[in-house]
Design an enzyme around this catalytic site. Structure first.
Site, mmCIF file in Angstrom:
data_model
loop_
_atom_site.group_PDB
_atom_site.id
_atom_site.type_symbol
_atom_site.label_atom_id
_atom_site.label_comp_id
_atom_site.label_asym_id
_atom_site.label_seq_id
_atom_site.Cartn_x
_atom_site.Cartn_y
_atom_site.Cartn_z
ATOM 1 N N ASN A 74 0.839 -1.218 0.000
ATOM 2 C CA ASN A 74 0.000 0.000 0.000
ATOM 3 C C ASN A 74 0.868 1.259 0.000
ATOM 4 O OD1 ASN A 74 0.849 -0.484 2.631
ATOM 5 N ND2 ASN A 74 -0.991 0.398 3.559
ATOM 6 N N ASP B 21 -3.607 -4.879 2.172
ATOM 7 C CA ASP B 21 -3.468 -4.444 3.565
ATOM 8 C C ASP B 21 -3.712 -2.949 3.746
ATOM 9 O OD1 ASP B 21 -2.818 -4.548 6.336
ATOM 10 O OD2 ASP B 21 -0.917 -3.611 5.829
ATOM 11 N N ASP C 201 3.505 -5.340 12.046
ATOM 12 C CA ASP C 201 2.755 -4.293 11.334
ATOM 13 C C ASP C 201 3.473 -2.947 11.495
ATOM 14 O OD1 ASP C 201 0.914 -2.892 9.860
ATOM 15 O OD2 ASP C 201 -0.718 -3.074 11.312
ATOM 16 N N PHE D 214 -3.201 5.952 11.249
ATOM 17 C CA PHE D 214 -3.095 4.706 12.006
ATOM 18 C C PHE D 214 -1.668 4.179 11.933
ATOM 19 C CE2 PHE D 214 -7.660 4.339 10.677
ATOM 20 C CZ PHE D 214 -8.223 4.165 11.927
ATOM 21 N N HIS E 186 -6.491 -7.980 5.512
ATOM 22 C CA HIS E 186 -6.838 -7.015 6.562
ATOM 23 C C HIS E 186 -8.351 -7.088 6.688
ATOM 24 C CE1 HIS E 186 -6.773 -2.762 8.361
ATOM 25 N NE2 HIS E 186 -8.050 -2.949 8.086
ATOM 26 N N ASN F 160 -4.696 0.354 13.418
ATOM 27 C CA ASN F 160 -5.845 -0.334 12.853
ATOM 28 C C ASN F 160 -5.454 -1.759 12.503
ATOM 29 O OD1 ASN F 160 -8.444 -0.585 12.008
ATOM 30 N ND2 ASN F 160 -8.121 0.289 9.982
#
Lengths: 311, 442
Positions: B109, B167, B320, B338, B194, B293
Site C-alpha cells: 500500500n 493491507d 505491522d 493509524f 486485513h 488499525n
C-alpha cells in the site's frame, strides 16, 4: 493548575473555588464601569475552529471585563484554511506571548495537544465530543444558584449523548458535586459503555423521568437524521422530547443552547419558569472570568484578590 | 525462493558465539552451546567452551545472552515508493536488523500501490541495492487497492511477489475476493487479509468500548473484524484456497480462526506485539502513538490473542511496523494516521512481558517470531549445521528504555515509547552477514 482541559482537572474543591469566585464577579456587569483590572496588560487568544456564538462571545467578554487584551482567531479566512497545521498555528500565536489560549476544536484531544506546544495557559472551550469544562462549570453554577447544594440530587441528561461533549463534562461535574446522574437517549445515540465510562446510570427510556429533580436536555442536531441515528426528528421528539406532559410540577429544566424548539424540548418548557436556560447563558461570563482568574492570577492570589475586592 | 526477495548482501561472516543459551524449537535446542559460523554458514554447534576460534574469527563470548534463529516478519510497511520521508528500504531493513530479523515482508500500500509486475520488479531491484537484510514484497490483490479489478497475480508471482494483500483496507466485495481465491490456483501466493467491515467500523479511530465512550470518539466494534474473518474463511474453504489473516485483535476473531483450523480451512494468522501487550486504555490520553488499525482492544481480547499465540491458533508474530512522521502523528487523535513502529522493540517487549512472567515459553515465542515467513512460502531459519547463519543474539542484561527519539527507523511513532525493557538484540546475522551489533544500540 496550569490549564483547564477537562473538568476532572478540578475536582470538587476546584469547582467550588472557581464558582465561589464567579459569584464575586457577578456584580461586575451591573456597575457603571463593567470591568476589574485583574488581568490588565495580559493577552488572551481565543482560537475557534468551530463556529460558536455564545462560547466565543462570553469568553471575549470575560477577558475584557478582567481588563485583558483579547484577540479572536477563527479558522475560516485564516491561515488554518490555507492548510496550516494546528501545531504551526499555535507556534505562531505563542510568539505573541499570550497569557492564555482558549481553544475550541472539532477533534477530541486538540486542547491537550495545544497545551504541549505553548507556554500559555490553555482553556478547553470544547474539543470534539470529548469535553467542555467551562460549560460544565456554568451548569453547576446555575443549578447551585437555584437549589444550593447538589448532593443527592437526581439529574437526568437526555438526548444525543453520543455526540455531546456537554453531556460528558456536565455529567462528570454534577457527579463530582455529589449528584446522581442518569444518561437517557435513544439506543443509537447512547454509545456502548457510556454508563461505565462516566460512572452514571444509563437508560433508553424516559418512563422514570419523574424521578429526576433536574432534566438536562441536549441539543438534537439535524445532521443526526442524515446519519441514520434516528429515523426522523418527529419520532425523536415523540419519544425523547422534553415536554410539559413528561414533567412533574417541581422539576427544573436545563439546556446548553442553542435550542431547537419542538425537537428536543418544547417551546412552552423553554419559556416556563422551570427553565434555567437564560440563567445558564448569564452565568457563562462570570464563570469564564473566574476560570481565567484562577489560571492567570491564582498564583498571586493575595495581592490580586485585594485588587478585585477594591475594584 | 530465489528471486523472491531483494537484498544488497555483504561479506560472509566468521563468528564464534560461545556460551550463549541456544534456543531453536525446530532443532529441539535449548542449552548453553557454542555456535561457529564460517563464511556465513553454521559449521559447528557443540558444547559450551568446546570450540576454538580460528584467527580471522570474531568471538562473542556471552553467557548472559540467548541465541536464536533470526526472526521473520510477515507484515511491515517500508513506505517505498512514495513516502520515503517516513521510511526507506534501507532505514526500515536496518531497523529490522536491530530487532533481530533476517527477513521482512513489505506491504504494497505504497504510492503508487505495488499492483503490477513492473513496480514489483523496481522494488526488488532497489532492495538489491539498499536492503540491509533480505526483504520480500507483496503485491496488491486489486488494482490500486480499489477492491474491484484483480491484479496480474500470476505475472507478479513470476516476478517474485511474496504473496498478495490489500493491507490497510479489507476486500469489501465478497465476489472480488472469491475470484482472487479461485485465481490462486493458477497464480499461487497466499492471500493475506486485513479484515474490517467498514460499514461497522466506519473508519473509527479507536475500539468501541468504555474508552471511546469516555473520550467521545466513534469506535470500531470487534465484530467489524470477526465477521469478515468468518466470511473470508468460508470463501477460502469453498475455493480450497490459502488465506492469511493479518493482525488479529479480538476474542471472537481468535475463536473463529480456531474453529476454522479445526475444520481444515487453509488459514494462517498473525498477532502483533501491540495487541498482545496493550489495550484500549493506552488511548485514554489520546496519544496518537496508540492509534492503530485494528485498534487496541480490551483485556478480554488481549488475553484471547495471547492464548491464540500460545496454542498456535495464531501462527506468528507480525509487527505491522507502520512508520509515520512526527508532523503526521502530531495531529489530533482522529486526524493522525493509524500505525505504530515495531521492528526494534518486538522481541524485547514480548520477552519482558510474556516470557518473563511465564505467559508463553521462550521456545514457543521463538517459533512464532520466526515462522511469519512460512505462509508466504519461505523456509523458516534454523540453527543447524550447514544452514546459512540467520541468527539473533539477545542480551538479557541490557536495560533500556524505548525513547521519544533515537530509533534506527526514520520514524519514532512507537506505542511502547517510555517503556523500560530488560534485554536487547545485541547481534544479528542475516544470510550469513553481520547486519547489526551491540555497538549500533544507542
Amino acid at each position: 493548575m496550569r490549564h483547564l482541559l477537562g473538568i476532572e482537572d478540578l475536582g470538587r474543591e476546584g469547582i467550588e473555588r472557581i464558582l465561589d469566585r464567579a459569584e464575586s464577579f457577578e456584580g461586575v456587569a451591573s456597575r457603571d464601569i463593567q470591568k476589574v483590572p485583574a488581568l490588565r496588560g495580559r493577552l488572551i487568544v481565543n482560537l475557534f475552529y468551530e463556529a460558536s456564538t455564545r462560547t466565543t462571545s462570553s469568553f471575549e467578554l470575560a477577558a475584557k471585563r478582567l481588563s485583558a487584551d483579547v484577540i479572536s482567531v477563527r479558522s475560516s479566512g485564516s491561515s488554518v484554511e490555507k492548510g496550516e497545521s494546528l501545531k504551526d498555528t499555535i507556534t505562531t500565536l505563542d510568539a505573541y506571548e499570550p497569557a492564555a489560549i482558549v481553544v475550541r476544536h472539532p477533534k477530541a484531544g486538540a486542547a491537550h495537544l495545544v497545551s504541549k506546544w505553548t507556554r500559555a495557559a490553555v482553556i478547553n472551550a470544547g474539543d470534539g465530543a470529548h469535553a467542555h469544562p467551562t460549560q460544565a462549570l456554568l451548569d453547576v453554577h446555575t443549578l447551585r444558584g437555584r437549589v444550593g447544594n447538589l448532593d443527592g440530587r437526581n439529574i437526568w441528561i437526555v438526548g444525543d449523548i453520543a455526540h455531546s461533549r456537554v453531556a460528558r463534562s456536565t455529567a462528570k461535574a454534577f457527579s463530582l458535586m455529589g449528584a446522581r446522574v442518569t444518561l437517557a437517549g435513544p439506543p443509537t445515540l447512547m454509545p456502548p459503555g457510556i454508563g461505565v465510562a462516566l460512572g452514571c446510570e444509563e437508560t433508553t427510556s424516559l418512563a422514570k423521568l419523574g424521578e429526576a429533580d433536574v432534566v438536562y436536555a441536549l441539543r438534537m442536531q439535524h445532521e443526526r437524521m442524515e446519519g441514520g441515528d434516528v429515523p426522523s426528528l418527529a419520532e425523536y421528539s415523540a419519544h425523547y422530547g422534553v415536554t410539559e406532559d413528561r414533567l412533574g410540577a417541581d422539576q427544573l429544566v436545563m439546556h446548553p443552547g442553542p435550542v431547537n424548539r419542538g425537537v428536543e424540548i418544547s417551546g412552552d418548557v423553554v419559556d416556563s419558569s422551570r427553565a434555567l436556560i437564560a440563567q445558564q447563558v448569564a452565568a457563562g461570563v462570570a464563570v469564564r472570568m473566574a476560570v481565567l482568574y484562577e489560571l492567570l492570577a491564582g498564583a498571586e492570589k493575595d495581592g490580586r484578590m485585594r485588587e478585585v475586592s477594591a475594584a | 525462493m530465489n528471486g523472491r526477495f531483494g537484498w544488497k548482501g555483504g561479506t560472509p561472516a566468521n563468528v564464534l558465539i560461545t556460551g550463549a543459551r541456544v534456543v531453536d524449537p525446530r532443532e529441539n535446542l535449548d542449552q548453553q552451546m557454542d555456535v561457529l559460523v564460517a563464511d556465513g554458514i553454521i559449521t559447528q554447534i557443540a558444547a559450551a567452551g568446546s570450540i576454538t576460534a580460528g584467527d580471522s574469527t570474531i568471538t562473542v563470548q556471552d553467557a548472559g545472552s540467548i541465541l536464536m534463529p533470526a526472526f521473520t516478519d510477515p507484515h511491515i510497511h517500508l513506505r517505498t515508493p512514495g513516502q520515503e520521508h517516513k521510511e526507506t528500504i534501507a532505514s526500515g531493513t536496518m531497523a529490522a536488523a536491530a530487532g533481530g530479523y533476517c527477513l521482512v515482508i513489505a506491504m504494497p500500500n505504497t504510492t503508487p500501490v505495488i499492483d503490477g509486475p513492473d513496480l514489483l520488479r523496481g522494488i526488488l531491484a532497489r532492495a538489491n541495492e539498499t536492503a540491509v537484510i533480505p526483504m520480500a514484497q507483496t503485491g496488491a490483490i486489486t488494482r490500486d487497492l480499489a477492491g474491484t479489478e484483480l491484479t496480474e497475480m500470476a505475472t507478479m508471482m513470476d516476478t517474485g511477489a511474496a504473496g498478495f494483500t490489500d493491507d490497510g483496507i479489507a476486500v469489501r466485495d465478497a465476489g472480488v475476493l472469491r475470484r482472487a481465491l479461485r485465481y490462486q490456483a493458477v497464480a499461487g501466493g497466499v492471500i493475506a487479509l486485513h479484515e474490517e467491515d467498514t460499514a461497522l467500523s466506519m473508519g473509527a479511530p479507536i475500539n468501541e468500548g468504555v474508552v471511546s465512550a469516555r473520550l467521545g470518539l466513534r469506535g470500531q466494534p470487534g465484530s467489524a473484524e470477526s465477521t469478515m474473518i468468518a466470511r473470508d474463511c468460508a470463501l477460502a474453504r469453498m475455493e480450497n484456497a490459502a488465506i492469511h489473516i493479518q493482525h488479529v485483535s479480538t476474542y471472537e476473531s481468535v475463536e473463529v480462526i480456531r474453529r476454522e483450523k479445526a475444520q481444515g480451512t487453509r488459514v494462517t494468522a498473525e498477532a502483533s506485539p501491540h495487541h498482545l501487550l496493550l489495550t484500549e486504555e493506552a488511548c485514554s490520553t489520546l496519544d496518537s502513538r496508540a492509534k492503530m488499525n485494528p485498534p487496541l482492544r480490551t483485556e478480554v481480547d488481549r488475553n484471547a490473542v495471547i492464548a491464540g499465540l500460545v496454542d498456535g491458533t495464531l501462527d506468528c508474530v507480525a509487527t505491522d511496523h507502520a512508520p509515520h512522521s512526527d508532523d503526521e502523528k502530531s495531529q489530533p487523535f482522529e486526524d493522525a494516521p493509524f500505525g505504530t513502529t515495531g521492528l526494534e522493540t518486538s522481541f524485547a517487549v514480548l520477552y519482558d512481558e510474556l516470557v518473563t512472567p511465564g505467559l508463553i515459553e521462550l521456545g514457543v515465542l521463538v517459533e512464532r517470531m520466526t515462522s511469519g515467513c512460512v505462509p508466504f512460502g519461505f523456509e523458516p531459519p534454523t540453527v543447524a549445521v550447514g544452514e546459512p547463519a540467520n541468527l539473533a543474539l539477545f542480551d538479557t542484561r541490557a536495560e533500556w528504555t524505548a525513547g521519544e527519539t533515537g530509533w534506527v527507523s526514520m520514524s519514532s511513532n512507537s506505542c511502547f515509547t517510555g517503556r523500560a525493557m530488560s534485554g536487547r538484540i545485541s547481534l544479528t546475522l542475516a544470510g550469513g552477514v553481520i547486519v547489526h551489533t551491540a555497538e549500533a544500540n544507542r
